[in-house]
Scaffold this active site. Structure first.
Site, mmCIF file in Angstrom:
data_model
loop_
_atom_site.group_PDB
_atom_site.id
_atom_site.type_symbol
_atom_site.label_atom_id
_atom_site.label_comp_id
_atom_site.label_asym_id
_atom_site.label_seq_id
_atom_site.Cartn_x
_atom_site.Cartn_y
_atom_site.Cartn_z
ATOM 1 N N GLY A 86 35.427 -24.632 -59.052
ATOM 2 C CA GLY A 86 36.987 -24.627 -59.332
ATOM 3 C C GLY A 86 37.583 -25.553 -59.978
ATOM 4 O O GLY A 86 37.202 -26.878 -59.685
ATOM 5 N N ALA A 87 38.115 -25.146 -61.378
ATOM 6 C CA ALA A 87 38.881 -26.338 -62.110
ATOM 7 C C ALA A 87 40.181 -26.009 -62.146
ATOM 8 O O ALA A 87 40.961 -25.978 -63.228
ATOM 9 C CB ALA A 87 37.961 -26.503 -63.392
ATOM 10 N N GLY A 88 40.861 -25.656 -60.982
ATOM 11 C CA GLY A 88 42.169 -25.487 -60.956
ATOM 12 C C GLY A 88 42.917 -26.675 -60.419
ATOM 13 O O GLY A 88 42.605 -28.108 -61.098
ATOM 14 N N ARG A 102 50.372 -28.735 -63.620
ATOM 15 C CA ARG A 102 49.622 -29.537 -62.557
ATOM 16 C C ARG A 102 48.250 -29.434 -62.827
ATOM 17 O O ARG A 102 47.535 -30.686 -62.391
ATOM 18 C CB ARG A 102 49.826 -28.788 -61.085
ATOM 19 C CG ARG A 102 49.211 -27.471 -60.847
ATOM 20 C CD ARG A 102 49.594 -26.700 -59.798
ATOM 21 N NE ARG A 102 48.894 -25.666 -59.589
ATOM 22 C CZ ARG A 102 49.146 -24.386 -60.278
ATOM 23 N NH1 ARG A 102 50.055 -24.394 -60.952
ATOM 24 N NH2 ARG A 102 48.509 -23.167 -59.988
ATOM 25 N N ASN A 125 40.384 -18.862 -52.799
ATOM 26 C CA ASN A 125 40.401 -17.792 -52.134
ATOM 27 C C ASN A 125 39.147 -17.651 -51.144
ATOM 28 O O ASN A 125 38.196 -18.541 -51.248
ATOM 29 C CB ASN A 125 39.926 -16.756 -52.985
ATOM 30 C CG ASN A 125 38.727 -16.914 -53.794
ATOM 31 O OD1 ASN A 125 37.833 -16.306 -53.501
ATOM 32 N ND2 ASN A 125 38.846 -17.167 -55.026
ATOM 33 N N CYS A 134 33.411 -21.674 -38.789
ATOM 34 C CA CYS A 134 33.312 -22.046 -37.213
ATOM 35 C C CYS A 134 34.520 -21.648 -36.582
ATOM 36 O O CYS A 134 34.830 -21.595 -35.626
ATOM 37 C CB CYS A 134 33.055 -23.376 -37.186
ATOM 38 S SG CYS A 134 30.930 -23.419 -37.011
ATOM 39 N N CYS A 139 55.212 2.180 -41.902
ATOM 40 C CA CYS A 139 56.774 2.840 -41.636
ATOM 41 C C CYS A 139 57.603 1.648 -41.849
ATOM 42 O O CYS A 139 58.964 2.160 -42.480
ATOM 43 C CB CYS A 139 56.791 3.172 -40.079
ATOM 44 S SG CYS A 139 56.551 1.804 -39.067
HETATM 45 N N1 LIG Z 1 34.445 -16.852 -57.410
HETATM 46 C C1 LIG Z 1 34.945 -17.831 -58.234
HETATM 47 N N2 LIG Z 1 34.196 -18.540 -58.954
HETATM 48 C C2 LIG Z 1 34.227 -19.368 -59.598
HETATM 49 N N3 LIG Z 1 35.853 -19.875 -59.876
HETATM 50 C C3 LIG Z 1 36.714 -19.336 -58.922
HETATM 51 C C4 LIG Z 1 36.197 -18.398 -58.181
HETATM 52 N N4 LIG Z 1 37.301 -17.941 -57.466
HETATM 53 C C5 LIG Z 1 38.522 -18.975 -57.581
HETATM 54 N N5 LIG Z 1 37.946 -19.564 -58.911
HETATM 55 C C6 LIG Z 1 38.755 -20.712 -59.465
HETATM 56 O O1 LIG Z 1 39.258 -21.606 -58.553
HETATM 57 C C7 LIG Z 1 40.388 -22.344 -58.988
HETATM 58 C C8 LIG Z 1 41.391 -22.437 -58.010
HETATM 59 O O2 LIG Z 1 42.464 -23.323 -58.493
HETATM 60 P P1 LIG Z 1 43.958 -23.148 -57.938
HETATM 61 O O3 LIG Z 1 44.264 -23.042 -56.635
HETATM 62 O O4 LIG Z 1 44.785 -24.295 -58.762
HETATM 63 O O5 LIG Z 1 44.346 -21.681 -58.739
HETATM 64 P P2 LIG Z 1 45.035 -21.298 -60.129
HETATM 65 O O6 LIG Z 1 44.497 -19.623 -60.253
HETATM 66 O O7 LIG Z 1 44.725 -22.355 -61.254
HETATM 67 O O8 LIG Z 1 46.586 -21.321 -60.035
HETATM 68 P P3 LIG Z 1 47.537 -20.140 -59.449
HETATM 69 O O9 LIG Z 1 46.781 -19.177 -58.415
HETATM 70 O O10 LIG Z 1 48.504 -21.183 -58.558
HETATM 71 O O11 LIG Z 1 48.044 -19.650 -60.422
HETATM 72 C C9 LIG Z 1 40.881 -21.378 -60.209
HETATM 73 O O12 LIG Z 1 40.828 -21.968 -61.472
HETATM 74 C C10 LIG Z 1 39.827 -20.280 -60.108
HETATM 75 O O13 LIG Z 1 39.683 -19.613 -61.419
HETATM 76 ZN ZN LIG Z 2 29.919 -22.100 -38.339
#
Ligand SMILES: Nc1ncnc2c1ncn2[C@@H]1O[C@H](COP(=O)(O)OP(=O)(O)OP(=O)(O)O)[C@@H](O)[C@H]1O
Ligand SMILES: [Zn+2]
Length: 614
Positions: A27-29, A62, A121, A164, A176
């Site tokens: 993740g590079a968010g 950000r 996620n 866990c 509904c």
């Molecule tokens: N399965 C995955 N494989 C690789 N990278 C992932 C996967 N799921 C999510 N990510 C990356 O994890 C990062 C999470 O960063 P962040 O929570 O800042 O979300 P964002 O998508 O950059 O921002 P926002 O959801 O607020 O628009 C994102 O850049 C997203 O692309």
């Molecule tokens: Zn566990």
């Protein structure tokens, strides 16, 4: 802290160890950008960054490694490019989904000394957690939501894994409430976005909801909901043909006739305030209010509804079907104006488009400071997880996890709570239920080996009974059990058991024995260097049968042998320790959860303030 600072902290010997370490950042968010910078400044030898996404305008406030010119470029490569100039670490960027086992098989994960999750996620988090359990490699889990944030170091076999503790799933509403009796604006927004928009501009047909999802037993209400769905199909056709003259009819159907039908179900309104169908309101195409921060009048909403419906109809001609995106202005305006109009009918306060966007996108504003704090803690705590610090009580469960609590609750109390880690939960379906290992096949075995042969090999090697069952966890299908052997003659390739497929093998009930072999999860790897097939040895652990005890997964060791904590998958501990730890955890969690309601209990100074040296 520059490299020299870290060097002074850990000593030269350990510092040079760090320079030889490889770490993975997923993740590079928001958190990922911060963490990448930290990991470089700490001086890790090699850092791999994985992200599947490209940069969006809304990331720029950000995710500080990205600029306007980077919009639509891959996050991983752009992040790496932005830090290269000050990095002494070798940096490797991968644009891809971390759950893609062809690109990132288990053998690829193996190269890392530690994994860092900076994801947004559950499914990706769960996946990396499982890889860490398979490989016995520590994982630093982290996340933020507004002012709230957490880090959790996970040391397989020694501390709790990500699964866990139960995780909150997103909130849903009974059908509904959404379709007949909304009482809050969020219900109207869900109606406009998940039902109306989807029916008119999305793929059209939706699955019939289950009785449980309906949230009502009233036959007339259920009938009305089903009838309404059928009728909307007609609107879908008008929209598909792009017949703009029908817009007024659509408004009348949704906001007058459907409401009149609802009013006829008297039961619904015994205890509720009745909705009021729209009067004779005509849409005007001049005088459109485009201010997303202004409170629109009912007329403004109707005008906007008509305008955005026409625009989306036109788009449908070239785009086939549309998927709701909160950042798409036409879609947002459609959903906002529809939700507001419905809200007006049901006597619910309308809101601005800007506010509705937050609701429609389930947006909790991301706070850059929380991300920075969490990334800071994550990188610092990794020094303890990797055993790089001299600490007196350095057992794994003496390492803290950390939570930040809402800043609005800070007052004179603490923002940061740092409870100690707990050992694995013996009832955890992920880390405690299974032993884990890898089965490696060469190409030829994969193409020609039959499922029946594989099962026999597994049974002989690991001592399962004739009653064993085999599940493909990756596609969630049963491949075999005691009275199902139909697939035995199919090849592994024919069954699409590929690299990265996870097979769960468990013994089912056997009458003579009240214990069975502990279930095993196998990760399938392909490697042409192996001779036919390779099965690593696993110690035999038996468990008491599930249906006979309340604590099904408590492991029992075979034949009075000493307790073994083998590949890290099992940790046998006594009841008392567990109960004590549970108590401590409850206390720690309630510090955070109750912060807004009660005066937060004073947190132990040493625990709370200092993460590195508790
Ligand atoms: N399965 C995955 N494989 C690789 N990278 C992932 C996967 N799921 C999510 N990510 C990356 O994890 C990062 C999470 O960063 P962040 O929570 O800042 O979300 P964002 O998508 O950059 O921002 P926002 O959801 O607020 O628009 C994102 O850049 C997203 O692309
Ligand atoms: Zn566990």
């Amino acid at each position: 802290m520059g490299s020299n600072g870290i060097e002074r902290l850990v000593g030269n010997e350990r510092y040079s160890k760090m320079q030889g370490m490889k770490v993975l950042l997923v993740g590079a968010g928001g958190i990922g950008c911060e963490l990448l910078k930290n990991l470089i400044l700490m001086g890790f030898g090699e850092i791999h960054v994985v992200d599947l996404d490209t940069i969006d305008m809304s990331n720029l406030n950000r995710q500080f490694l990205f600029r306007q010119r980077d919009i639509r470029k891959a996050k991983a490569t752009t992040a790496v490019r932005a830090v290269e100039y000050f990095s002494n670490s070798k940096l490797v960027a991968h644009q891809g989904n971390i759950m893609d086992s062809e690109v990132f098989p288990l053998s690829w994960f193996k190269q890392f000394n530690i994994l860092f999750n900076a994801l947004d996620n559950l499914s990706a988090r769960r996946y990396v957690n499982k890889m860490s359990q398979f490989l016995n490699v520590p994982l630093l889990e982290s996340g933020t939501a507004g002012f709230d944030g957490h880090i959790q170091p996970i040391i397989p076999g020694k501390t709790e894994c990500f699964d866990c503790t139960a995780k909150e799933t997103p909130k849903t509403f009974p059908i509904c409430t959404i379709r007949s009796t909304p009482s809050q604006l969020v219900h109207c927004v869900v109606w406009a976005k998940n039902f109306l928009f989807q029916q008119l501009f999305g793929g059209g047909e939706q699955e019939m909801p289950s009785q449980e999802d309906m949230g009502t037993n009233d036959p007339s209400e259920i009938e009305r909901i089903n009838q309404e769905t059928d009728e909307l199909y007609q609107l879908h056709e008008w929209v598909q043909y792009g017949d703009e003259t029908k817009v007024y009819d659509i408004i009348k159907k949704l906001f007058v006739h459907d409401i009149e039908k609802l009013l006829m179900i008297e039961n619904l309104w015994r205890t509720r305030r009745k909705p009021v169908p729209l009067g004779n309101v005509q849409p005007y195409s001049e005088d459109i209010n485009n201010d997303h921060h202004a409170m629109w009048s009912l007329q403004d909403n109707i005008n906007k509804f008509a305008q955005s419906t026409k625009i989306l109809m036109k788009r449908l001609k070239s785009e086939k079907s549309l998927e709701f995106d909160k950042d798409d202005q036409d879609m947002l305006e459609f959903v906002a104006s529809a939700a507001n109009t419905r809200a007006h009918i049901f006597n619910i306060q309308m809101k601005t488009v800007f506010d509705i966007k937050q609701i429609a996108g389930n947006i909790i504003p991301a706070i850059v400071t929380t991300n920075a704090i969490i990334a800071g803690l994550s990188s610092l705590v990794s020094l303890r997880v990797l055993n790089l610090l001299d600490i007196i009580s350095n057992g794994p469960t003496n390492i803290p996890m950390a939570f930040t609590a809402k800043a609005s609750n800070m007052s004179s109390h603490r923002y940061l709570v740092a409870p100690l880690l707990a050992p694995p939960n013996p009832k955890c379906p992920v880390c405690s239920h299974y032993q884990r290992t890898v089965i490696t096949l060469n190409q030829e075995s994969w193409q020609s080996m039959k499922l029946g042969d594989l099962i026999k090999k597994i049974r002989d090697r690991y001592g399962f009974s004739e009653e064993m069952s085999v599940m493909d966890m990756t596609s969630n299908r049963l491949l075999a059990d005691f009275d199902f052997d139909d697939l035995y003659s199919q090849t592994l390739q024919g069954l699409r058991l590929n690299i990265g497929t996870i097979l769960a093998v468990s013994d089912s009930i056997s009458k003579e024995d009240d214990t069975v072999r502990k279930p095993i999860e196998f990760y399938l790897e392909l490697d042409n260097l192996v001779n036919e097939i390779d099965f690593p040895a696993l110690p035999l652990v038996r468990v008491i049968q599930e249906d006979e005890t309340e604590n099904p997964e408590e492991p029992k060791v075979d034949d009075g042998e000493p307790i073994f904590v083998d590949n890290g998958a099992i940790l046998i501990e006594d009841e008392e320790t567990r109960a004590e730890v549970d108590k401590q955890r409850k206390r720690a969690y309630s510090n955070v959860e109750n912060a807004s309601i009660t005066k937060r209990p004073k947190v132990d100074e040493a625990d709370a303030a200092i993460i590195l040296l508790d």
